[in-house]
Design a protein around this motif. Sequence first.
Motif, PDB file in Angstrom:
ATOM      1  N   MET A   6      -6.671   1.373  -5.668  1.00  0.00           N
ATOM      2  CA  MET A   6      -7.181   0.551  -4.608  1.00  0.00           C
ATOM      3  C   MET A   6      -6.150   0.299  -3.583  1.00  0.00           C
ATOM      4  N   LEU A   7      -6.596   0.263  -2.590  1.00  0.00           N
ATOM      5  CA  LEU A   7      -5.402  -0.363  -1.227  1.00  0.00           C
ATOM      6  C   LEU A   7      -6.174  -1.293  -0.438  1.00  0.00           C
ATOM      7  N   GLU A   8      -5.262  -2.250  -0.089  1.00  0.00           N
ATOM      8  CA  GLU A   8      -5.643  -3.470   0.168  1.00  0.00           C
ATOM      9  C   GLU A   8      -5.954  -3.464   1.756  1.00  0.00           C
ATOM     10  N   GLN A   9      -7.022  -4.346   2.134  1.00  0.00           N
ATOM     11  CA  GLN A   9      -7.311  -4.230   3.647  1.00  0.00           C
ATOM     12  C   GLN A   9      -6.853  -5.697   4.181  1.00  0.00           C
TER      13      GLN A   9
ATOM     14  N   GLU B 212     -10.500  -7.330   1.522  1.00  0.00           N
ATOM     15  CA  GLU B 212     -11.147  -6.320   0.728  1.00  0.00           C
ATOM     16  C   GLU B 212     -10.202  -5.248   0.082  1.00  0.00           C
ATOM     17  N   SER B 213     -10.582  -4.543  -1.006  1.00  0.00           N
ATOM     18  CA  SER B 213      -9.884  -3.532  -1.186  1.00  0.00           C
ATOM     19  C   SER B 213     -10.710  -2.312  -1.622  1.00  0.00           C
TER      20      SER B 213
ATOM     21  N   ASN C 172       0.770  -1.300   0.010  1.00  0.00           N
ATOM     22  CA  ASN C 172       0.176   0.058   0.088  1.00  0.00           C
ATOM     23  C   ASN C 172       0.860   1.414   0.082  1.00  0.00           C
TER      24      ASN C 172
END
Length: 529
Positions: free
Chosen positions: A397-400, A404-405, A383
């Motif tokens: 988009m940033l990853e969780q 999820e993104s 990220n």
Amino acid sequence: MIKENTTLAARIEAWHQPQRLPTLKGIRRGIERESLRITPTGQLTTSPHPNSLGSALTHGYITTDFSESQMEFITPVSDSVEVLLAQLGDIHGYVLRHLGEEQLWPLSMPCLLKGGDEQIPLAQYGRSNMGKMKTLYRQGLHHRYGSRMQVISGVHFNFSMPDSFWSEWHSSEGQGAFLQDFVSDKYLGLIRNVYRFGWLIPYLFGASPALCGSFLQGVEHNLPFERLGKGTLYLPYATSLRLSDLGYTNNAQANLNISLDSLDKYVASLRNAIGTHAPEFAKIGVKVEGEYRQLNANVLQIENELYAPIRPKRTAESGEKPTDALHSRGIEYIELRSVDVNPYSPVGIDAAQVRFLDTFLLWCLLSPSPALSANEIALNRRNFNKVVLEGRNPELMLEQVNGESLTLATLGEQYFAELKTVADLLDACCGKGCYAKSHQQHLAMIQNPELTLSAKILSELKSAQQDILPFGLALSKQYHDQLQQSRPHYWEDSFFDIEGTRSKLRQQKMEQSDLVDFDTFLADYFAKS
């Protein structure tokens, strides 16, 4: 490990209680600002650090970093934002009044580097064993990573909470732990959360979306740069090339695995890196034909070689290693290192930024912060790298951790909702609306990427079809004239005159007090536990 089971909202509510609110007063901050000395035409100055400024080895406020050409200005610890910036301004003004025609480069990425690494003179610290060690450490960095990477400049923000805050928090959540152990544990939690959420800093404060093409001469990379003017390279959505693999977040250290689970594990893993042989660095040699090339052939020569966006710190005594200071007395403050030089401020940072950093770091401190898994560490790194290279891309988009993104804007607004509660807490204590104003200013950047520093810089360059060199030179000349002529706000010039004289005497005393030769000094230094 101290139990972590209290929510941010519960802590915010508790700190709003009238008897607890005053304990937040007195946040302590310090700033270390780096800047290159340049000629009026933008060339790197290769002359020695000016003797008129005192000893770079022992001066309390004016020193050098990697190079004789790279100055570092250090404020004392202050609990006032206004005093902090006034002191930083006075240091700048005094220095510029002693530089003649030389100026200070106002950007993080270096100016014109026509001669490459060989043009960059290593910082010199005199004849004492400690002075020689500091220069040799830089010689090692030169051989390991090249000198260009080392003269990238930034702003380091030192942060700690007042004793009253820690006493109050310890009394409610300490659960029998010693106070200093509780403090160290909570600061490590802050650091872990900066790794989780720290991409916000380059997004908001990144100010290096472009660089002079001379920086990349002979450097291998795979970044899809676009060209502007005669020799400027940029990435359309980049925020901070300083924090990319071109800069100090060096790939060579990607697998160090420095633990943040506890202070003991942090110190042990850092000591292990300093004590572990590195075959690639051994090829350089340590002492070749009677001349040292580096301090040792280990993964890290010393603690300072760890390229981390944030570090736990403890003021070390004379000759004491940083890890020994941490191990024996615990964490005293944290050093945030991911702030680019703000070219729109004469001193590289402004009051709104300082107040946002207060808010952000207190948010990271008060929020729950479980241990980081290997997968989460890798996710956070991905990220962060995305944001420094394409943070203003609306489709980013940033990853969780839940798989999820989310878009940066969506995630940023979620974080800012929590940050607002911390800003309101600080205003209730001591901010008089300043923290809410700073919060709103930076939230607007989440909602509109064109308001970020990196977007403003690129917009100016593109609209004028201008290279980064004349852009930087215009600001450099403006600040040179402005600061040179500025009246002191906190310290008169005589204060620095006296400190300069005393610093030379301190260096002289160090040189006269050495009782062993340099070989013996180094062996003794690394033999100590």
